[in-house]
Structure formats: C-alpha cells, structure tokens
Design an enzyme around this catalytic site. Structure first.
Site, short mmCIF file in Angstrom:
data_model
loop_
_atom_site.label_atom_id
_atom_site.label_comp_id
_atom_site.label_asym_id
_atom_site.label_seq_id
_atom_site.Cartn_x
_atom_site.Cartn_y
_atom_site.Cartn_z
N ARG A 1 0.84 -1.19 0.00
CA ARG A 1 0.00 0.00 0.00
C ARG A 1 0.89 1.26 0.00
O ARG A 1 1.94 1.27 0.64
CB ARG A 1 -0.85 -0.03 1.26
CG ARG A 1 -1.81 1.12 1.45
CD ARG A 1 -2.95 1.06 0.54
NE ARG A 1 -4.07 1.88 0.98
CZ ARG A 1 -5.09 2.20 0.18
NH1 ARG A 1 -5.12 1.79 -1.07
NH2 ARG A 1 -6.09 2.92 0.64
N THR B 1 -10.11 0.30 -9.23
CA THR B 1 -9.03 -0.45 -8.64
C THR B 1 -9.04 -1.68 -9.53
O THR B 1 -9.89 -1.77 -10.42
CB THR B 1 -9.39 -0.73 -7.16
OG1 THR B 1 -9.35 0.50 -6.46
CG2 THR B 1 -8.52 -1.74 -6.47
N GLY C 1 -13.89 0.40 -4.65
CA GLY C 1 -13.87 1.35 -3.52
C GLY C 1 -14.57 0.74 -2.33
O GLY C 1 -14.31 -0.40 -1.93
N ASP D 1 -7.82 8.42 0.47
CA ASP D 1 -8.30 7.33 1.33
C ASP D 1 -8.03 7.58 2.81
O ASP D 1 -8.52 6.86 3.68
CB ASP D 1 -7.67 5.99 0.91
CG ASP D 1 -8.51 5.27 -0.15
OD1 ASP D 1 -9.67 5.66 -0.36
OD2 ASP D 1 -8.01 4.32 -0.77
N1 GLY Z 1 -8.50 3.13 -3.07
C1 GLY Z 1 -9.54 2.29 -2.68
C2 GLY Z 1 -9.18 1.41 -1.53
O1 GLY Z 1 -8.02 1.15 -1.32
O2 GLY Z 1 -10.04 0.98 -0.82
#
Ligand code: GLY
Length: 557
Positions: A94, A369, A462, A411
């Site tokens: 991440r 995503t 999302g 986020d």
């Molecule tokens: N960017 C969407 C997530 O990581 O939940």
C-alpha cells in the site's frame, strides 16, 4: 459420427475433454484479470513453468500498460498468498503518506476540506508501493528470472496493443481532464477520437519498465525514474521526495483468518479494512438460513444490509494503519461482539443508520481499482488487488516516465466525519500522518475447504469491494452458483452512510423492492458494482469467473 469418435477415445480423456468444453474446467492453472492482454501474459508465464507469484508479477506490469485505469506502477496494493501446502502470507504494498504530509494538509484556513485537493493535484499522491511489492513477492516466492517477468509488459508498451471498445470510450471521455492536468503532455491523448482496435503505444512507459527490468527496485525508487517522479511532483508543489521513495518498503503481514460454516477464509489484515469487515459480515449472517431464503430475496437482503450497516459504522472508527494505530482486531471479531451488534436488528423496520452512529454523507461514484486471481499447476494461489484509487488515479502523468500518479491520499480521513470520494467517513485511526498507510477496502481473499484450496477472489469497487467479495462467496457457498454466475450476479451494497441500499439494476425484483421499501429501506439504483475476478477449484478442475461488467478475461490450461 460423434458417438463413434468418442467410443475409441479412452474414457478418462473423454471425461476431461467434455468437462473442459462444457464447464470451463482447467486442471493446470488459471489467470483471471481485468484485461485480455494481461491475462495472456500471465497464462504464458504459467505455461512456461512459472508459479502463481511469477505470473502475478508479470500480470501486475502488464496491467500497468494495458489497463492504466487501475493497473499501475505508480500505485499500490495487497497480495494474499496460499501455497500448495496451505502456508499463508500477505504482502502490504500500500502507498504511504510522504514525510511532508500532515493531518490538516487538505483544509483551508477556516478548517474546511478544500474540494478535490486530495484527488486531482500533485499533493494527492502517496508514495507508490507496487514496484517494491512485486520485487519482494518475487524474491520470496518467484522461480522465473525477474527480467523475463517484466519483459512482456515492455513489449506491450513498445509494440502497442489493440484497445477494446470500453477502453476507447474511456479515453475519449477523459481527454479534457487529462489534457487539463497534463499541459503539454500527450499520454493517452490524440487529436482524433480513439476507436476499438486502435493500437496504443507507450514508449516512455517502455523505457521506465526497462529500468525496472534491469535494476529491480532501484530502477524505480532511485536513478532516472525517481528523478522524473520528484521533478513531476515539484511542478505541482507536491510532497513526494527522493527520500520518501528510497524509504518505501512493503511489509509482509500475517493473514487474518476466519471461518464460515467450515470454510476457512484467508484475507487481508489492516491497513485494509476489507479482511476484518468481510469476516464480520460472514459471522453476522452465519446463523441465519440464507440458503432457504434464497438469493437476493427480501429476508436475505435485509439481514445482509443490517450487517453491512453495522460493519461499516465500525470501519469509520476502528480501522487504520496498524503501524500507527492499534486496530482492535480481536475485539471486532469476537462472536459475542458480533451478536451484540446485531441484537437491535428488527424484522419490523430498517434500523436507521443515525441510531447506529451519527455521520454525514457526500456522493460516491468511482470504483477503479483492479483485482487478479491466479492459480498455478502446483496449486499455489495468489489474490492481488491493486489500485491508483480513482480511475486513472490523479490523472497526472510523470513526464518522461509515462505512468500515472495515484491519488490514494484521499483514502485518508482529511477531516473527521467528512466523507471521501467513496462517501466513507473516518477519524483519528485514519488521520493523515507522515509515513502512514491510508486505510483501504481492498479485500483480496482465498477460501479453503477441508484443508484444500477452494476459491481465490477479489474485486475493485472502492467502498463496495468488501460487500462484493462477501456476496460472491455466499453466492457460491449458500446459493450454489458456479464461479461465473457468482461473479456475474447482480449486487447490492450498504455502507452505513448514506443510509440507502445501492443496487444494480435488476439486483432486486419488484416484489422484494416493495417489501424492502415498506419496511423503510431506501433503494438507489446505480451502475455496475465491482468487477470480481475469481477462481473456484472444483472436482472438475478450475472454474473461472471473469466479471462481465468489464473486459475481464479468464484463461486456463
Ligand atoms: N482506493 C480504494 C481502496 O483502497 O479501498
């Protein structure tokens, strides 16, 4: 004629051929991902003797070329891994907040969130993790030479590939925004309209991938590509520095593991909220007769919605980067806690979200995503969800390097109680801090049955990721759907705030809709929820589920 031909073929072969033709069963391996060219890259690696991690690395880079919507080298993601012997692991690649990030960086002098600053500016990007993640995954589990895994993506970028109709539509649709955010640059832009079958060539991206092929991690976090990133970031007064890039490292984390009616659920721990929320949802509904009620019937929908409402309320308060905030994982998953959360659910009427916890809401739409699921000939499985956050991330290209910067900083919780682009609210646990990872909903998951691999599953979407993965799992386990059906079935979603059921057109029949509305449920129809790519292991080989909502492709052998 056909019968006569079959008569002379050994029975085992006949059975295997028939199964393969009618059920799509494959015995050696499978790749399911968002774009056909990337799926082809992955299956070719498997056929050359690569394992699931080798194929995953090659698919990640191939998606960065063929699916810039969400495939990336400028973003991040999560991997859940299960070896053929049942060993589990997860990799957190991440993005992280840059060292210069601060809690109030998106607020104006009056303390209000500045619209779009965490989305479409050079300040919107977290420090990318994908390249380090792929290097780490390969070092630990890979068999095939690194360069051979990156090369197919270089070829795709340099030689180009045919774009699909939805891809052409998207590029035409985004043209004005990309031009505005990238003055003087021409990435993904041309004067004429894009059409299905046009060839997309990305020479700058090919050169960047060559750096990664030849120098591995250093080819991205140091040297010419790092210089290009920092130069680009400076043009927009952004924060990512050379030191931020060099300090970025992905992290191996222990999977969170739960059970649902004897199935073992292996999924992603924080900084994703997805895994724990998925386990909470499964536990919340486990004791109810979903199978008897039936797929998307009103009792099923009401129970699931009430569970989702409560789980997403928890998400807003208790989830964040575990390296910065102690996420109460054990407490959140205690059976007594889950029972107590569901104790005020009533069949008489919808529970208003305001009575669960107060909050506010703004619209949520984008869901870009991407997820890919892979199994290899030995039975190793990889489930990876990766993202730039919004569709095409911040839509800002790194000049000269030909790739997109993420806008993952959105986020984080910019301000307690103020929703992000997905309508999700958060607080202290997910406040912005230097070096901290922003909370995610990504839920790459692997399911085991009787100690053996059962399913590999995940999706973009999302805030809807968690509920889409949940519904896909119960579509198979409770409603007996095969993998393709389970992925294609219409979905619905509730996330506490806004207090409404988001439902795909056709997800709820008219009688169910009337019953739900009579009990106080608000229903909001919306476009496709999620794009699940999944694999089911059956006695008849691997069955793929490639989401028909996109160009998603399953290839097996
Ligand atoms: N960017 C969407 C997530 O990581 O939940």
């Amino acid at each position: 004629m056909i019968l006569a031909a079959l008569f002379f073929v050994p029975l085992g072969c006949v059975q295997k051929r028939l199964v393969t033709n009618t059920r799509g069963g494959y015995y050696n391996g499978m790749v399911v991902c968002a774009y056909p060219d990337a799926a082809k890259v992955g299956i070719d690696i498997l056929k050359k003797g690569g394992n699931a991690v080798d194929a995953a690395v090659a698919v990640q880079f191939a998606l960065a070329v063929s699916y810039p919507d969400a495939g990336n080298i400028g973003g991040g993601g999560f991997m859940v891994y299960r070896s053929k012997t049942g060993e589990t692991n997860t990799l957190d690649f991440r993005e992280k907040g840059p060292a210069g990030a601060s809690a109030n960086m998106y607020l104006d002098a009056a303390g209000n969130v500045i619209p779009n600053m965490s989305l479409y500016t050079h300040k919107a990007s977290g420090v990318p993790g994908s390249v380090d993640g792929m290097v780490q995954a390969h070092q630990k589990y890979g068999k095939i030479k690194w360069a051979d895994l990156v090369q197919p993506a270089i070829d795709l970028a340099r030689n180009g590939f045919k774009i699909t109709k939805p891809f052409a539509y998207e590029l035409n649709h985004l043209k004005a925004q990309i031009e505005k955010l990238n003055p003087g640059k021409t990435y993904l832009i041309k004067d004429a309209e894009w059409h299905e079958g046009d060839i997309l060539v990305q020479e700058d991206l090919a050169k960047t991938l060559e750096q990664i092929r030849d120098k591995g991690r250093e080819g991205f976090y140091d040297g010419i590509v790092a210089d290009q990133i920092v130069a680009e970031i400076k043009t927009g007064d952004g924060l990512i520095s050379k030191a931020d890039l060099q300090n970025y490292h992905s992290v191996w984390r222990k999977a969170v593991i739960g059970n649902y009616k004897g199935y073992k659920i292996i999924t992603m721990p924080p900084p994703s909220s997805g895994g724990i929320a998925l386990l909470q949802l499964l536990q919340s509904v486990e004791k109810y007769p979903l199978k008897r009620w039936g797929y998307n019937q009103d009792s099923t929908v009401r129970l699931i919605v009430e569970a989702e409402r409560r789980v997403y309320a928890d998400r807003s308060k208790y989830f964040g980067d575990p390296d910065f905030y102690k996420v109460p994982v054990d407490s959140l998953l205690k059976p007594a806690y889950i029972s107590s959360r569901m104790s005020n659910f009533s069949w008489d009427a919808a529970t208003p979200s305001s009575s669960i916890q107060p909050g506010t809401f703004a619209g949520y739409e984008s869901d870009q995503t991407t997820h890919y699921s892979i199994v290899d000939h030995e039975g190793n499985a990889v489930s990876i969800t990766t993202t730039l956050n919004d569709s095409y991330g911040s839509k800002i290209f790194v000049k000269g390097a030909g790739f997109l910067l993420n806008n993952e900083m959105d986020d984080f919780s910019s301000k307690p109680g103020v929703p992000n682009m997905y309508g999700l609210v958060g607080g202290k646990a997910n406040s912005i801090q230097p070096g901290k990872r922003m909370l995610s909903s990504m839920t790459p998951t692997i399911v085991e049955k009787d100690g053996k691999l059962f399913m590999v599953v995940g999706t973009p979407g999302g805030s809807t990721i968690i509920t889409s993965v949940f519904q896909t799992i119960i579509n198979v386990i409770e409603f007996g759907q095969d993998m393709q059906q389970a992925v294609a079935s219409k979905r619905f979603h509730h996330q506490w705030l806004p207090d409404e059921i988001a439902a795909e057109k056709g997800a709820l029949d008219s009688l169910t809709t009337i019953k739900l509305q009579s009990k106080g449920y608000k229903i909001n129809n919306r476009r496709g929820i999620g794009r699940v790519d999944a694999i089911l292991k059956t006695t008849q080989g691997y069955q793929g589920g490639a989401d028909p909502r996109g160009d998603d492709t399953k290839l097996g052998y």
